[in-house]
Design an enzyme around this catalytic site. Structure first.
Site, short mmCIF file in Angstrom:
data_model
loop_
_atom_site.label_atom_id
_atom_site.label_comp_id
_atom_site.label_asym_id
_atom_site.label_seq_id
_atom_site.Cartn_x
_atom_site.Cartn_y
_atom_site.Cartn_z
N ARG A 1 -12.87 -8.66 3.43
CA ARG A 1 -11.89 -9.50 3.65
C ARG A 1 -11.55 -10.22 5.10
O ARG A 1 -10.91 -11.05 5.52
CB ARG A 1 -10.28 -9.28 3.15
CG ARG A 1 -10.32 -9.01 1.61
CD ARG A 1 -8.86 -8.59 1.40
NE ARG A 1 -8.90 -8.52 -0.26
CZ ARG A 1 -8.60 -9.44 -1.09
NH1 ARG A 1 -8.65 -10.73 -0.71
NH2 ARG A 1 -8.69 -9.30 -2.38
N SER B 1 -11.02 1.01 -2.56
CA SER B 1 -12.23 0.97 -3.30
C SER B 1 -13.59 1.01 -2.28
O SER B 1 -14.52 1.51 -2.90
CB SER B 1 -12.34 -0.46 -3.74
OG SER B 1 -11.11 -0.71 -4.65
N HIS C 1 -10.05 5.28 -7.06
CA HIS C 1 -8.80 5.84 -6.32
C HIS C 1 -7.64 5.11 -7.32
O HIS C 1 -8.01 4.96 -8.51
CB HIS C 1 -8.62 4.83 -5.00
CG HIS C 1 -8.42 3.42 -5.24
ND1 HIS C 1 -7.49 2.67 -5.96
CD2 HIS C 1 -9.62 2.69 -5.10
CE1 HIS C 1 -8.00 1.54 -6.09
NE2 HIS C 1 -9.05 1.38 -5.44
N HIS D 1 -2.07 1.00 -3.55
CA HIS D 1 -2.86 2.08 -4.02
C HIS D 1 -2.21 3.61 -3.89
O HIS D 1 -1.32 3.31 -3.30
CB HIS D 1 -4.19 2.42 -3.24
CG HIS D 1 -5.20 1.23 -3.31
ND1 HIS D 1 -6.43 1.20 -2.63
CD2 HIS D 1 -5.21 0.30 -4.17
CE1 HIS D 1 -7.12 0.23 -2.80
NE2 HIS D 1 -6.40 -0.47 -3.83
N ASP E 1 -11.59 1.08 -11.93
CA ASP E 1 -11.02 0.94 -10.57
C ASP E 1 -9.53 1.14 -10.74
O ASP E 1 -8.88 0.23 -11.41
CB ASP E 1 -11.55 -0.61 -10.10
CG ASP E 1 -11.75 -0.35 -8.50
OD1 ASP E 1 -10.53 -0.41 -7.65
OD2 ASP E 1 -12.89 -0.54 -7.90
N LYS F 1 -15.39 -6.69 -7.62
CA LYS F 1 -15.83 -5.35 -7.33
C LYS F 1 -17.21 -5.24 -6.92
O LYS F 1 -17.85 -4.31 -7.22
CB LYS F 1 -15.31 -4.55 -8.42
CG LYS F 1 -13.89 -4.27 -8.46
CD LYS F 1 -13.37 -3.62 -6.94
CE LYS F 1 -11.58 -3.63 -7.08
NZ LYS F 1 -11.06 -3.10 -5.93
#
Length: 512
Positions: free
Chosen positions: A263, A62, A442, A460, A12, A333
């Site tokens: 979230r 993600s 990513h 990211h 990840d 994750k």
């Protein structure tokens, strides 16, 4: 007889960048990855923008990555879907949004718009908030209040002030809206049941309790002065004449404009869930709209954009062939290799086992860059030795979660820990005469500094990601270039000797 498992290892946040400066991936000593890279076929995949159903140039994330990998087709993201509807005008007739605003107007109550204030496009987008303000203006609402969650993670760490100014200018131009509270996402957008954080954000919005400031700009400037960047802004109540500008009260309408669920769940439950046990609070009775479906079990909310369903995702298709599969990751994750990988479906497929390894309880992951990678690996090796699984999906969270801290030395250590684990897993898969595909969802850890400012970079990237084909059968063969994440599933199915279902529009990357 031992099974010949086909495994996908997702590193990840492990992207590829030619720039060596601030590049934790390049700086890390990773003998196992390098050995496999030099011996086996490999290529690069696009993991951002249009290739994953995001707007052009938009960095991957993600959730999007795992959705595309699991579906074997480009999945148009909520970000793209909602932005498109705002442009086309259908957004302004969305039933759930219109109903919440009509109720506020009829009952002469307030409308509260809460969510992450940035253009990061991972959890939310400021343009969607502007769209809601325009709709509120069209509906003739006057009592419209914004509860802004500050980002600093999917965007630069101290860019929040600029977003506040942009929002204030938009409210002035549209002619409606005031900022009532600001809170760092560390508090308002927790996803690990750290209720003491969530409680502070809740208290600011519902009780008008917390830090105080006379404007949002003043609040964030004070936070910067106290060396707290956007993510960590203490929940702050904006006051006029010594009283909160607004707080969420019974009968009000609330629209949570984040489109990514993970979230958004905790703070939503704190506001609406009658069974809520996270902390002591008086339950509010409000008309609550979630921009997307955060949680099927939340029955007391409206949803503006319901999920589109996808048939024949990789997991569902493999299950339909009577095969066994395993999903394994640590807490951070776990939702990605299960819920998102299965196209937003919570229920496991038939013969789909899941292994959840607890993430370490630390304030920030630079303090423990190895996270739970060793424990994940031990559990995985045990499972491989059971010779039960035809397909395994594994995620190592470290490059992303440690990359998000902006601490390069820690990100290097994170990748070195993962490399150690990668070596053990690859050796075991090869011993079982299986196939290991290595990729990422990513980029992140390959860019740890903002090249324009020299400051740490926590977001990211739009960089491509690696794709390695590790197997005795792969030696001397090659993979096609120009691929994308949606091409992984068709490639895996081909190696498993299964026909690729018509719903998967991705391409097999094996050169014949």
């Amino acid at each position: 007889m031992s099974k010949k498992p086909v495994m996908l290892m997702i590193l990840d946040g492990f992207g590829i960048s030619p720039n060596k400066e601030g590049n934790a991936v390049a700086a890390a000593n990773k003998p196992n990855y390098d050995r496999l890279f030099n011996k086996y076929p490999h290529t690069e995949l696009q993991a951002s923008g249009l290739e994953v159903g995001l707007p052009e140039g938009q960095m991957g994330n993600s959730e999007v990555g795992h959705l595309n990998i699991g579906a074997g087709r480009i999945i148009y993201q909520e970000l793209t879907r909602i932005t498109k509807e705002i442009k086309e005008g259908t957004f302004f007739t969305n039933k759930a949004l219109v109903k919440a605003m009509d109720e506020a107007k009829e009952n002469n109550t307030s409308l509260h718009l809460m969510g992450l204030l940035s253009n990061g496009g991972v959890h939310s987008h400021i343009d969607h908030l502007k769209g809601l303000l325009e709709l509120a203006k069209k509906k003739g609402l006057q009592k419209v209040y914004v509860h802004a969650f500050m980002d600093g993670r999917d965007v630069a760490p101290s860019s929040g002030k600029d977003f506040i100014v942009e929002l204030e200018n938009a409210m002035k131009e549209i002619g409606v809206g005031e900022i009532a509270t600001i809170s760092g996402r560390y508090y308002a957008m927790d996803r690990d049941n750290r209720w003491e954080r969530v409680e502070l954000a809740y208290n600011a919005m519902a009780l008008g309790e917390g830090e105080k400031a006379s404007s949002a700009v003043e609040a964030i400037e004070k936070s910067y002065h106290d060396n707290k960047t956007d993510e960590f802004v203490l929940p702050t109540v904006i006051e006029e004449d010594g009283h909160p500008v607004a707080r969420i009260k019974d009968g009000d309408s609330v629209i949570f404009f984040n489109f990514r669920p993970d979230r958004a769940r905790e703070i939503t439950r704190a506001i609406v869930d009658p069974e809520f046990k996270g902390f002591e609070r008086k339950q509010l009775h409000v008309n609550f709209v979630c921009m997307t479906q955060y949680d099927k079990t939340l029955e007391c909310v409206d949803v503006a954009y319901r999920p589109e369903s996808y048939t024949n995702t990789l997991g569902e298709y493999v299950a339909s062939k009577g095969l066994n599969q395993l999903r394994i990751a640590e807490t951070e994750k776990y939702a990605h290799v299960t819920f998102f990988f299965n196209g937003g479906v919570e229920q496991p497929n038939t013969n789909e086992d899941r292994a959840l390894i607890a993430s370490p309880k630390v304030a920030t992951y630079d303090l423990k860059p190895e996270m739970s990678a060793y424990e994940v690996t031990d559990e995985l090796i045990n499972r491989l030795d059971q010779d039960k699984y035809d397909m395994i999906i594994l995620n190592f969270a470290n490059p992303d979660m440690v990359g998000h801290t902006g601490v390069q030395e820690a990100a290097v250590k994170a990748i070195e820990a993962v490399d150690e684990c990668l070596g053990k897993v690859a050796d075991k898969v090869l011993e079982k005469e299986g196939t290991l595909f290595i990729t990422a969802d990513h980029g992140n850890a390959e860019v740890m500094i903002d090249y324009s400012t020299g400051k740490p970079m926590t977001a990211h990237t739009s960089d491509p990601v690696p794709f390695l084909w590790v197997s005795k059968d792969a030696e001397g063969k090659s993979l096609k270039d120009g691929g994308k994440l949606a091409d992984i599933a068709p490639t895996m199915l081909t190696v498993m000797g299964l026909e690729v279902p018509s719903e998967m529009t991705g391409t097999c990357l094996l050169n014949k």
